[in-house]
Enzyme design. Structure first.
Site, PDB file in Angstrom:
ATOM      1  N   TYR A 129       5.363 -29.161  12.102  1.00 13.12           N
ATOM      2  CA  TYR A 129       5.216 -29.051  10.703  1.00 13.12           C
ATOM      3  C   TYR A 129       4.686 -30.193  10.045  1.00 13.12           C
ATOM      4  O   TYR A 129       3.675 -30.363   8.919  1.00 13.12           O
ATOM      5  CB  TYR A 129       6.290 -28.432  10.207  1.00 13.12           C
ATOM      6  CG  TYR A 129       6.644 -27.189  10.482  1.00 13.12           C
ATOM      7  CD1 TYR A 129       6.604 -25.924   9.887  1.00 13.12           C
ATOM      8  CD2 TYR A 129       7.645 -26.889  11.761  1.00 13.12           C
ATOM      9  CE1 TYR A 129       7.048 -24.814  10.255  1.00 13.12           C
ATOM     10  CE2 TYR A 129       8.254 -25.933  12.020  1.00 13.12           C
ATOM     11  CZ  TYR A 129       7.649 -24.614  11.341  1.00 13.12           C
ATOM     12  OH  TYR A 129       8.330 -23.535  11.660  1.00 13.12           O
TER      13      TYR A 129
ATOM     14  N   ASN B   2       2.117 -15.525   6.416  1.00 17.23           N
ATOM     15  CA  ASN B   2       1.184 -15.203   7.136  1.00 17.23           C
ATOM     16  C   ASN B   2       1.350 -13.836   7.529  1.00 17.23           C
ATOM     17  O   ASN B   2       2.374 -13.322   8.176  1.00 17.23           O
ATOM     18  CB  ASN B   2       1.319 -15.826   8.589  1.00 17.23           C
ATOM     19  CG  ASN B   2       0.136 -15.330   9.557  1.00 17.23           C
ATOM     20  OD1 ASN B   2      -0.706 -14.954   9.310  1.00 17.23           O
ATOM     21  ND2 ASN B   2       0.474 -16.194  10.721  1.00 17.23           N
TER      22      ASN B   2
ATOM     23  N   CYS C   2       0.840 -18.630  13.931  1.00 17.23           N
ATOM     24  CA  CYS C   2       1.483 -19.754  13.545  1.00 17.23           C
ATOM     25  C   CYS C   2       2.938 -20.026  14.207  1.00 17.23           C
ATOM     26  O   CYS C   2       3.635 -21.011  14.023  1.00 17.23           O
ATOM     27  CB  CYS C   2       2.332 -18.903  12.054  1.00 17.23           C
ATOM     28  SG  CYS C   2       3.062 -17.240  12.263  1.00 17.23           S
ATOM     29  N   HIS C   3       3.047 -19.270  15.448  1.00 17.63           N
ATOM     30  CA  HIS C   3       4.142 -19.679  16.651  1.00 17.63           C
ATOM     31  C   HIS C   3       3.671 -20.914  17.176  1.00 17.63           C
ATOM     32  O   HIS C   3       4.525 -21.565  17.662  1.00 17.63           O
ATOM     33  CB  HIS C   3       4.235 -18.490  17.310  1.00 17.63           C
ATOM     34  CG  HIS C   3       2.733 -18.281  18.144  1.00 17.63           C
ATOM     35  ND1 HIS C   3       1.873 -17.459  17.801  1.00 17.63           N
ATOM     36  CD2 HIS C   3       2.613 -18.865  19.489  1.00 17.63           C
ATOM     37  CE1 HIS C   3       0.802 -17.552  18.758  1.00 17.63           C
ATOM     38  NE2 HIS C   3       1.069 -18.155  19.774  1.00 17.63           N
TER      39      HIS C   3
ATOM     40  N   GLU D 162       1.848 -18.648  26.553  1.00 21.80           N
ATOM     41  CA  GLU D 162       0.430 -19.593  26.634  1.00 21.80           C
ATOM     42  C   GLU D 162       0.423 -20.973  27.496  1.00 21.80           C
ATOM     43  O   GLU D 162      -0.511 -21.224  27.513  1.00 21.80           O
ATOM     44  CB  GLU D 162       0.096 -20.160  25.072  1.00 21.80           C
ATOM     45  CG  GLU D 162      -0.413 -18.841  24.177  1.00 21.80           C
ATOM     46  CD  GLU D 162      -0.506 -19.369  22.679  1.00 21.80           C
ATOM     47  OE1 GLU D 162      -0.699 -20.579  22.526  1.00 21.80           O
ATOM     48  OE2 GLU D 162      -0.506 -18.420  22.042  1.00 21.80           O
TER      49      GLU D 162
END
Length: 144
Positions: free
Chosen positions: A87, A108, A116-117, A142
């Site tokens: 952030y 979002n 946003c994750h 991911e």
């Protein structure tokens, strides 16, 4: 007309698209899937790849951004598959505050498409509208 794309995952990911624009995405049970355009079919294929852990880039998808947060969400959409940013680092890059970043991410409407994750806290994963457990699972997907 509204298209509803459902990607198999646990819980399922539902993406609603209208006139080629991603309007709303959420985790949970969706109604019946409705796909009638090539755009919808392509999006379905890409979402299926994504939820199998195959690197996917959704920057080609048109999104309806909440106007106040468009600049932040467009920057988040650029974060590549498998990468994260804090952030604080994102706030520095955009010359704003980490709190403003958090507010924008809560607005979002299309998680996964705007990833946003991939925005995490300095220590830990930070929050997520659909729960920290789903955020952790997306990050693990991911980065197996």
């Amino acid at each position: 007309m509204l298209e509803r794309i459902i990607a198999k995952w646990d819980p399922p990911f539902v993406l609603e698209v209208e006139d080629g624009i991603a309007k709303r995405g959420y985790f949970g049970n969706g109604k019946d899937e409705i796909i009638f355009t090539d755009f919808g079919e392509r999006l379905k294929r890409e979402l299926e790849k994504y939820f199998k852990g195959i690197p996917t880039d959704f920057r080609w998808v048109n999104v309806e951004y909440p106007s106040k947060f468009e600049r932040i969400l467009k920057e988040v959409q650029k974060i590549p598959f498998g990468k994260t940013v804090t952030y604080g680092d994102l706030a520095k890059r955009l010359e704003t505050s980490p709190r403003a970043i958090g507010v924008a991410l809560r607005m979002n409407r299309v998680p996964v498409i705007i990833p946003c994750h991939r925005v995490v806290a300095k220590r830990g994963v930070g929050g997520y509208s659909y729960g920290v457990e789903i955020k952790r699972r997306l990050l693990s997907l991911e980065n197996p």
